[in-house]
Every structure is written in structure tokens, then in C-alpha cells.
Write a protein that holds these residues in place. Structure first.
Motif, short mmCIF file in Angstrom:
data_model
loop_
_atom_site.label_atom_id
_atom_site.label_comp_id
_atom_site.label_asym_id
_atom_site.label_seq_id
_atom_site.Cartn_x
_atom_site.Cartn_y
_atom_site.Cartn_z
N THR A 191 -40.07 -33.39 108.43
CA THR A 191 -40.88 -33.11 107.24
C THR A 191 -42.15 -32.35 107.60
N ILE A 192 -42.84 -32.80 108.65
CA ILE A 192 -44.06 -32.12 109.08
C ILE A 192 -43.75 -30.71 109.54
N TYR A 193 -42.63 -30.55 110.26
CA TYR A 193 -42.20 -29.22 110.70
C TYR A 193 -41.96 -28.30 109.51
N SER A 194 -41.30 -28.81 108.48
CA SER A 194 -41.02 -28.01 107.28
C SER A 194 -42.31 -27.62 106.56
N ILE A 195 -43.27 -28.55 106.52
CA ILE A 195 -44.56 -28.24 105.91
C ILE A 195 -45.28 -27.16 106.71
N ALA A 196 -45.24 -27.28 108.04
CA ALA A 196 -45.90 -26.29 108.90
C ALA A 196 -45.28 -24.91 108.73
N ILE A 197 -43.95 -24.83 108.64
CA ILE A 197 -43.29 -23.55 108.41
C ILE A 197 -43.69 -23.00 107.05
N GLY A 198 -43.76 -23.87 106.06
CA GLY A 198 -44.21 -23.44 104.73
C GLY A 198 -45.62 -22.89 104.76
N MET A 199 -46.49 -23.49 105.55
CA MET A 199 -47.86 -22.98 105.70
C MET A 199 -47.87 -21.61 106.36
N LEU A 200 -47.02 -21.45 107.39
CA LEU A 200 -46.92 -20.14 108.04
C LEU A 200 -46.38 -19.07 107.07
N LEU A 201 -45.37 -19.44 106.31
CA LEU A 201 -44.81 -18.49 105.35
C LEU A 201 -45.84 -18.13 104.28
N SER A 202 -46.70 -19.08 103.92
CA SER A 202 -47.72 -18.80 102.91
C SER A 202 -48.69 -17.72 103.40
N THR A 203 -49.00 -17.72 104.71
CA THR A 203 -49.89 -16.68 105.24
C THR A 203 -49.23 -15.30 105.14
N ILE A 204 -47.89 -15.26 105.31
CA ILE A 204 -47.16 -13.99 105.16
C ILE A 204 -47.16 -13.55 103.71
N PHE A 205 -46.93 -14.50 102.79
CA PHE A 205 -46.89 -14.17 101.37
C PHE A 205 -48.25 -13.69 100.86
N ILE A 206 -49.33 -14.26 101.41
CA ILE A 206 -50.68 -13.83 101.01
C ILE A 206 -50.89 -12.37 101.39
N GLN A 207 -50.46 -12.01 102.60
CA GLN A 207 -50.57 -10.61 103.01
C GLN A 207 -49.68 -9.70 102.16
N PHE A 208 -48.50 -10.17 101.81
CA PHE A 208 -47.60 -9.39 100.96
C PHE A 208 -48.22 -9.16 99.57
N LEU A 209 -48.88 -10.19 99.03
CA LEU A 209 -49.52 -10.05 97.72
C LEU A 209 -50.62 -9.00 97.76
N GLU A 210 -51.35 -8.96 98.88
CA GLU A 210 -52.42 -7.97 99.01
C GLU A 210 -51.87 -6.56 99.17
N ILE A 211 -50.74 -6.42 99.86
CA ILE A 211 -50.19 -5.09 100.15
C ILE A 211 -49.32 -4.58 99.01
N PHE A 212 -48.41 -5.44 98.52
CA PHE A 212 -47.39 -4.99 97.56
C PHE A 212 -47.69 -5.40 96.12
N GLY A 213 -48.63 -6.31 95.92
CA GLY A 213 -48.94 -6.74 94.57
C GLY A 213 -47.79 -7.54 93.96
N GLU A 214 -47.39 -7.19 92.74
CA GLU A 214 -46.34 -7.91 92.04
C GLU A 214 -44.98 -7.75 92.73
N SER A 215 -44.81 -6.69 93.50
CA SER A 215 -43.53 -6.47 94.19
C SER A 215 -43.28 -7.50 95.28
N ALA A 216 -44.32 -8.25 95.68
CA ALA A 216 -44.15 -9.25 96.73
C ALA A 216 -43.14 -10.31 96.34
N VAL A 217 -43.14 -10.69 95.03
CA VAL A 217 -42.18 -11.69 94.56
C VAL A 217 -40.75 -11.16 94.70
N SER A 218 -40.55 -9.89 94.37
CA SER A 218 -39.21 -9.28 94.50
C SER A 218 -38.77 -9.24 95.95
N ILE A 219 -39.70 -8.92 96.86
CA ILE A 219 -39.37 -8.86 98.29
C ILE A 219 -38.91 -10.21 98.79
#
Length: 249
Positions: A97-125
Motif C-alpha cells: 500500500t505504501i509503495y502504491s501511494i509512493a508511486i502515485g506521488m511520483l506520477l503526480s509530479t509527472i502530471f503536474i509538469q504535463f499540466l503546465e506543458i500541455f494544458g488540457e491535453s494532459a488528461v488525453s495523454i
């Protein structure tokens, strides 16, 4: 002289309740889905929570999330491997469970960068990457189920990785873009083959009833398949992001 004939002995059939292979495999995939669900919730909710803070606070939180998640991943994976054959499931469940949460936190940092770069297209990506990953995982699952012994492919995969290492060293000094893409695709192919190998091994353990006899092992197998899915997802997410960036330019 009369002969004594004993009455025939009635043998009562004792039915043994064996847990079917399909049920064991299903439990493994349920545990895999549990990890993916936890990671998905954390990765999608966390960026919106960070929007409540100031830019300076967001940057500090971004760095903290990244460091904490990296630190948590290594010990949790070691604990999960150590507790794979344990009689108790509490330790491996908490580590997973902790591992899954940690991976989710890492993925969130990627999604934050995608939102800044691609805007609304980040959800589609993210959505496209997830469905393509699910398709790849399904295909590798079919390969792992159909082939009798996928472990024979391990020397081939090891040779691929060794070749990728040599090419990456050559590319480090020469700086050829083509070599970079060859290495990247070789690594992706190796990840796909290892996924098929893991699924094949899970199938064999289910057939031997090992997953039914050891609950911790079924959780660990779910954890292994979860890691395979995340590795495929990260590679495909990278490729889809490059495709969207090229279309944007």
C-alpha cells in the motif's frame, strides 16, 4: 462347515475442496488492481490539492513529494519481497500500500509538469497512455498464458539488455540520436518480455496451488504485476507525450 462371508465394506468418498486455479489468478489480479487504484487516486488528486498553495509552497511541496516517494519505494519493495512467503499478510499489505501511494506521488509530479506543458491535453495523454498500456499488458498476458515456459526467454532478454548497455555507452561518447531511440526501444521490448515471463510464472504457481496455500504469495504476485504495468505505462506515457509535443510544434 459354513463359510463366513463378511459384509462388503462401504467406502465413503471424501471430497476434497481444492481452490481452482482461476480463483487464485483472480485474487492476484485483484491485488494488482488494488495497487493501480491507490496510485491512480493519489496521482490524480494530489495536483489539485497543491493548487491550493502559493507558487513557492507548491515548489517546496513538489520537491518534498518527489524525495519522499523515492525514499519510500526501495524499502517497501524489499519488505514485500521478504514477506512473500510469510504466513501473515499484514506486513506485505502495508508495504504494498505504501509503495502504491509512493508511486502515485511520483506520477503526480509527472502530471503536474504535463499540466503546465500541455494544458488540457494532459488528461488525453494520460488516458491514451493508460489504455495503450492495458492493451500491451493484455497481449503479454496472453503470451504468458499460452507459452508453456517463458523462462527460456530470459537469456534472450539478458542479451538485449547487455546490448542496450553497450549501445548506451557508445551513444554517451558519440551522441547519435538514432542510437538513443534504438536503446530506448530495446529497453521497452525487454520490459514487455519480462511482463510475459512474470505472468507465465504466476500461472505456473497457480497451477501448483502455491497461490492458494500462501496468501502472502498471491499479494506479492499482484505486486510484481503491478510494477510491470507501471513500467510499461511510464514508457508509453513518454512516447505519447513526445507525439503530442511534436504535433503541438
Amino acid at each position: 462347515m459354513e463359510m463366513y462371508t463378511p459384509d462388503p465394506v462401504q467406502v465413503q468418498e471424501v471430497k476434497t475442496h481444492r481452490i481452482p486455479r482461476e480463483f487464485s489468478m483472480g485474487k492476484t489480479f485483484l491485488w494488482m488492481g488494488f495497487g493501480l487504484l491507490v496510485s491512480a487516486i493519489v496521482s490524480l488528486v494530489l495536483p489539485y490539492i497543491l493548487e491550493l498553495f502559493t507558487p513557492e509552497q507548491q515548489y517546496a511541496a513538489f520537491i518534498t513529494i518527489y524525495v519522499v516517494s523515492i525514499i519510500a519505494i526501495i524499502p517497501c519493495s524489499l519488505i514485500a519481497a521478504k514477506k512473500a512467503f510469510s504466513d501473515k499478510t499484514v506486513g506485505i499489505t502495508i508495504a504494498y500500500t505504501i509503495y502504491s501511494i509512493a508511486i502515485g506521488m511520483l506520477l503526480s509530479t509527472i502530471f503536474i509538469q504535463f499540466l503546465e506543458i500541455f494544458g488540457e491535453s494532459a488528461v488525453s495523454i494520460v488516458a491514451i497512455s493508460f489504455f495503450v498500456t492495458a492493451g500491451c499488458f493484455f497481449l503479454m498476458g496472453g503470451l504468458g498464458m499460452l507459452v508453456k515456459n517463458m523462462n527460456r526467454a530470459i537469456p534472450f532478454v539478458s542479451a538485449l539488455l547487455l546490448g542496450a548497455l553497450v549501445l548506451s555507452l557508445v551513444n554517451f561518447f558519440m551522441g547519435f540520436g538514432l542510437i538513443y531511440w534504438i536503446v530506448d526501444l530495446v529497453l521497452f521490448l525487454a520490459i514487455l518480455i519480462y511482463t510475459a515471463i512474470d505472468l507465465n510464472n504466476v500461472k505456473k504457481m497457480a497451477q501448483s496451488n502455491a497461490l492458494s496455500n500462501c496468501k502472502s504469495l498471491s499479494i506479492y504476485c499482484g505486486f510484481v504485476l503491478y510494477v510491470d504495468f507501471i513500467n510499461i505505462f511510464l514508457r508509453i506515457l513518454y512516447y505519447v507525450a513526445i507525439l503530442f509535443a511534436s504535433r503541438k510544434n
